[in-house]
Design a protein around this motif. Structure first.
Motif, PDB file in Angstrom:
ATOM      1  N   LEU A  23      28.185  49.535  36.388  1.00 49.43           N
ATOM      2  CA  LEU A  23      28.523  49.525  37.650  1.00 49.43           C
ATOM      3  C   LEU A  23      29.056  48.191  38.239  1.00 49.43           C
ATOM      4  CD1 LEU A  23      29.371  51.144  40.403  1.00 49.43           C
ATOM      5  CD2 LEU A  23      26.789  50.945  41.153  1.00 49.43           C
ATOM      6  N   ARG A  24      27.968  47.202  37.655  1.00 48.31           N
ATOM      7  CA  ARG A  24      28.250  45.900  38.177  1.00 48.31           C
ATOM      8  C   ARG A  24      29.492  45.294  37.707  1.00 48.31           C
ATOM      9  NH1 ARG A  24      22.576  45.143  37.288  1.00 48.31           N
ATOM     10  NH2 ARG A  24      21.496  45.128  39.328  1.00 48.31           N
ATOM     11  N   MET A  25      29.742  45.499  36.530  1.00 46.22           N
ATOM     12  CA  MET A  25      31.107  45.079  35.627  1.00 46.22           C
ATOM     13  C   MET A  25      32.110  45.824  36.348  1.00 46.22           C
ATOM     14  SD  MET A  25      31.361  45.881  31.622  1.00 46.22           S
ATOM     15  CE  MET A  25      31.825  47.740  31.720  1.00 46.22           C
ATOM     16  N   ASP A  26      32.136  47.041  36.630  1.00 49.81           N
ATOM     17  CA  ASP A  26      33.138  47.732  37.314  1.00 49.81           C
ATOM     18  C   ASP A  26      33.508  46.917  38.522  1.00 49.81           C
ATOM     19  OD1 ASP A  26      33.593  49.725  35.303  1.00 49.81           O
ATOM     20  OD2 ASP A  26      32.726  51.360  36.338  1.00 49.81           O
ATOM     21  N   LEU A  27      32.480  46.744  39.484  1.00 50.35           N
ATOM     22  CA  LEU A  27      32.827  45.995  40.649  1.00 50.35           C
ATOM     23  C   LEU A  27      33.328  44.823  40.387  1.00 50.35           C
ATOM     24  CD1 LEU A  27      29.745  47.595  42.621  1.00 50.35           C
ATOM     25  CD2 LEU A  27      32.176  48.415  42.862  1.00 50.35           C
ATOM     26  N   HIS A  28      32.890  44.034  39.599  1.00 49.24           N
ATOM     27  CA  HIS A  28      33.285  42.860  39.093  1.00 49.24           C
ATOM     28  C   HIS A  28      34.832  42.833  39.056  1.00 49.24           C
ATOM     29  CE1 HIS A  28      33.119  38.553  38.007  1.00 49.24           C
ATOM     30  NE2 HIS A  28      33.944  38.927  36.867  1.00 49.24           N
ATOM     31  N   ASN A  29      35.236  43.794  37.961  1.00 42.87           N
ATOM     32  CA  ASN A  29      36.816  43.714  37.547  1.00 42.87           C
ATOM     33  C   ASN A  29      37.681  44.094  38.881  1.00 42.87           C
ATOM     34  OD1 ASN A  29      35.929  43.326  34.946  1.00 42.87           O
ATOM     35  ND2 ASN A  29      36.205  45.727  34.721  1.00 42.87           N
ATOM     36  N   VAL A  30      37.239  45.274  39.564  1.00 37.13           N
ATOM     37  CA  VAL A  30      37.943  45.316  40.738  1.00 37.13           C
ATOM     38  C   VAL A  30      38.128  44.201  41.773  1.00 37.13           C
ATOM     39  CG1 VAL A  30      37.607  46.756  42.914  1.00 37.13           C
ATOM     40  CG2 VAL A  30      37.608  47.748  40.582  1.00 37.13           C
ATOM     41  N   GLY A  31      37.079  43.600  41.979  1.00 32.27           N
ATOM     42  CA  GLY A  31      36.806  42.564  42.859  1.00 32.27           C
ATOM     43  C   GLY A  31      37.814  41.253  42.572  1.00 32.27           C
ATOM     44  N   ALA A  32      37.765  41.106  41.468  1.00 29.28           N
ATOM     45  CA  ALA A  32      38.675  40.098  40.612  1.00 29.28           C
ATOM     46  C   ALA A  32      40.076  40.326  40.677  1.00 29.28           C
ATOM     47  CB  ALA A  32      38.416  39.846  39.045  1.00 29.28           C
ATOM     48  N   PHE A  33      40.427  41.543  40.349  1.00 27.70           N
ATOM     49  CA  PHE A  33      41.819  42.020  40.628  1.00 27.70           C
ATOM     50  C   PHE A  33      42.239  42.033  42.308  1.00 27.70           C
ATOM     51  CE2 PHE A  33      44.978  45.559  41.864  1.00 27.70           C
ATOM     52  CZ  PHE A  33      46.030  44.989  41.156  1.00 27.70           C
ATOM     53  N   PHE A  34      41.511  42.501  43.269  1.00 28.75           N
ATOM     54  CA  PHE A  34      41.864  42.111  44.665  1.00 28.75           C
ATOM     55  C   PHE A  34      41.994  40.838  44.995  1.00 28.75           C
ATOM     56  CE2 PHE A  34      41.428  46.929  44.222  1.00 28.75           C
ATOM     57  CZ  PHE A  34      42.603  47.239  44.977  1.00 28.75           C
ATOM     58  N   ARG A  35      41.068  40.113  44.624  1.00 31.82           N
ATOM     59  CA  ARG A  35      40.955  38.637  45.051  1.00 31.82           C
ATOM     60  C   ARG A  35      42.361  37.737  44.505  1.00 31.82           C
ATOM     61  NH1 ARG A  35      35.877  38.704  44.086  1.00 31.82           N
ATOM     62  NH2 ARG A  35      35.927  38.184  42.172  1.00 31.82           N
ATOM     63  N   ARG A  36      42.860  38.219  43.353  1.00 32.12           N
ATOM     64  CA  ARG A  36      44.129  37.785  42.759  1.00 32.12           C
ATOM     65  C   ARG A  36      45.346  38.232  43.797  1.00 32.12           C
ATOM     66  NH1 ARG A  36      42.074  39.033  37.607  1.00 32.12           N
ATOM     67  NH2 ARG A  36      43.268  40.868  37.307  1.00 32.12           N
ATOM     68  N   LYS A  37      45.201  39.361  44.457  1.00 30.54           N
ATOM     69  CA  LYS A  37      46.168  39.810  45.140  1.00 30.54           C
ATOM     70  C   LYS A  37      46.044  39.328  46.646  1.00 30.54           C
ATOM     71  CE  LYS A  37      48.495  42.411  42.401  1.00 30.54           C
ATOM     72  NZ  LYS A  37      49.674  42.242  42.003  1.00 30.54           N
ATOM     73  N   GLY A  38      44.903  38.526  46.845  1.00 30.41           N
ATOM     74  CA  GLY A  38      44.863  37.787  48.100  1.00 30.41           C
ATOM     75  C   GLY A  38      43.854  38.350  49.125  1.00 30.41           C
ATOM     76  N   VAL A  39      43.040  39.367  48.598  1.00 27.33           N
ATOM     77  CA  VAL A  39      42.198  40.180  49.511  1.00 27.33           C
ATOM     78  C   VAL A  39      40.937  39.231  49.640  1.00 27.33           C
ATOM     79  CG1 VAL A  39      40.647  42.314  49.763  1.00 27.33           C
ATOM     80  CG2 VAL A  39      43.283  42.492  48.890  1.00 27.33           C
ATOM     81  N   ASP A  40      40.486  39.240  50.824  1.00 26.74           N
ATOM     82  CA  ASP A  40      39.141  38.434  51.157  1.00 26.74           C
ATOM     83  C   ASP A  40      38.037  39.533  50.726  1.00 26.74           C
ATOM     84  OD1 ASP A  40      37.097  36.720  51.801  1.00 26.74           O
ATOM     85  OD2 ASP A  40      37.447  37.260  54.071  1.00 26.74           O
ATOM     86  N   THR A  41      37.855  39.588  49.498  1.00 28.33           N
ATOM     87  CA  THR A  41      36.885  40.629  49.113  1.00 28.33           C
ATOM     88  C   THR A  41      35.587  40.138  49.488  1.00 28.33           C
ATOM     89  OG1 THR A  41      36.629  39.579  47.056  1.00 28.33           O
ATOM     90  CG2 THR A  41      38.171  41.111  46.916  1.00 28.33           C
ATOM     91  N   LEU A  42      34.457  41.355  49.380  1.00 25.59           N
ATOM     92  CA  LEU A  42      33.240  41.479  49.798  1.00 25.59           C
ATOM     93  C   LEU A  42      32.186  40.948  48.690  1.00 25.59           C
ATOM     94  CD1 LEU A  42      33.058  44.852  51.460  1.00 25.59           C
ATOM     95  CD2 LEU A  42      33.236  42.981  52.751  1.00 25.59           C
TER      96      LEU A  42
END
Ligand code: ADP
Ligand code: MN
Length: 274
Positions: free
Chosen positions: A244-263
């Motif tokens: 789960l941590r790995m999944d959330l990490h991947n998803v977070g990294a992707f959206f950060r690259r899209k400029g999202v201010d991730t949690l």
């Protein structure tokens, strides 16, 4: 393998073309005889009319667009095409060792004793994906509807248009908007949508995807679809939280690259598991 789809004996041009394509697909991908027999059976049962072009060739599976043609028997004409997706797990792969760790510790597949038997192993993986897709569907999550499973062949709903083009992976999406702020807002709301999906996956389906990334999410008209759930694990798996941590990490990294201010990772983890 393209033969017999209509069950009526019509052989129009489109079918012939399709047949050639299917034959080529068979030759190129070297479907083994048993797999071909399964496809044949699905054609006879009119679940599909043929295997068309390959959508994806992966390490462990290939995915094909599989159209089902409808006919007007009176007029003797083809009236439409309805696409399905056939995921065919390869029976001759060397990545079983890697996959083994996902199965270990899961009640549903304990004690299989399939080591050293590729065909049985592959069948287990296909079965796992089929069942996980059923779980996702029951929970109302956006994902392909599983239609039929036979050994290493999984037939499911096609996520794409009526011409056999699959929806893009999130990785390949280019959002359109009135301005940059609009696009940024859309990425942000997709991020929120995805966190909601992961939470429902965890809390309602009691699953962790375990290979979640922009490659295993399809996008169409502001909706995210989860795919590729063969390795997803239940809460009883000893490494559930790690995955789960790995999944959330991947998803977070992707959206950060899209400029999202991730949690923060911790906040997201707590949101999903709370
Ligand atoms: P792999 O194990 O090879 O990664 P996936 O299940 O991720 O297999 O499928 C590979 C690709 O095939 C996906 O990225 C997607 O483009 C396409 N695909 C998979 N399932 C479907 C489907 N139901 N409808 C349309 N395209 C699909
Ligand atoms: Mn994938």
């Amino acid at each position: 393998i393209a033969d017999g789809g209509s069950g009526t004996g019509h052989k129009d041009n489109k079918t012939h073309q399709g047949r050639e394509k299917a034959d080529r697909a068979t030759r190129d991908q070297v479907l083994d005889q048993r797999t071909e027999a399964i496809i044949d059976h699905m054609v006879r049962k009119e679940l599909i009319s043929e295997l068309q072009g390959v959508i994806s060739t992966g390490k462990e599976a290939n995915v094909y667009a599989a159209p089902l043609y409808t006919y007007d028997d009176e007029a003797g004409t083809q009236t439409g095409t309805h696409y399905r997706a056939a995921k065919i797990y390869k029976t001759s792969i060397l990545s079983f060792v890697d996959r083994e760790r996902y199965i270990t510790g899961e009640h549903r597949f304990r004690g299989g004793g399939h080591k050293g038997n590729n065909r049985k192993m592959v069948k287990k993986w296909a079965e796992k994906e089929f069942r996980n897709l059923q779980r996702l569907n029951r929970a109302g999550l956006a994902c392909p509807y599983p239609i039929q499973l036979k050994a290493n062949v999984l037939l499911m709903e096609f996520l794409g248009d009526n011409e056999g083009h699959a929806y893009p992976r999130l990785r390949d999406v280019e959002l359109e908007g009135v301005d940059d702020a609009d696009i940024a807002q859309q990425w942000r709301s997709l991020y929120i949508q995805l966190l909601g999906l992961v939470q429902r996956l965890y809390q309602v389906c009691r699953l962790v995807h375990a290979d979640l990334s922009e490659y295993n999410i399809l996008y169409h008209e502001r909706v995210l679809y989860i795919i590729d759930v063969s390795q997803s694990v239940g809460h009883d798996h000893p490494q559930t939280f790690d995955f789960l941590r790995m999944d959330l990490h991947n998803v977070g990294a992707f959206f950060r690259r899209k400029g999202v201010d991730t949690l923060r990772d911790r906040t997201v983890f707590e949101f999903v598991t709370a």
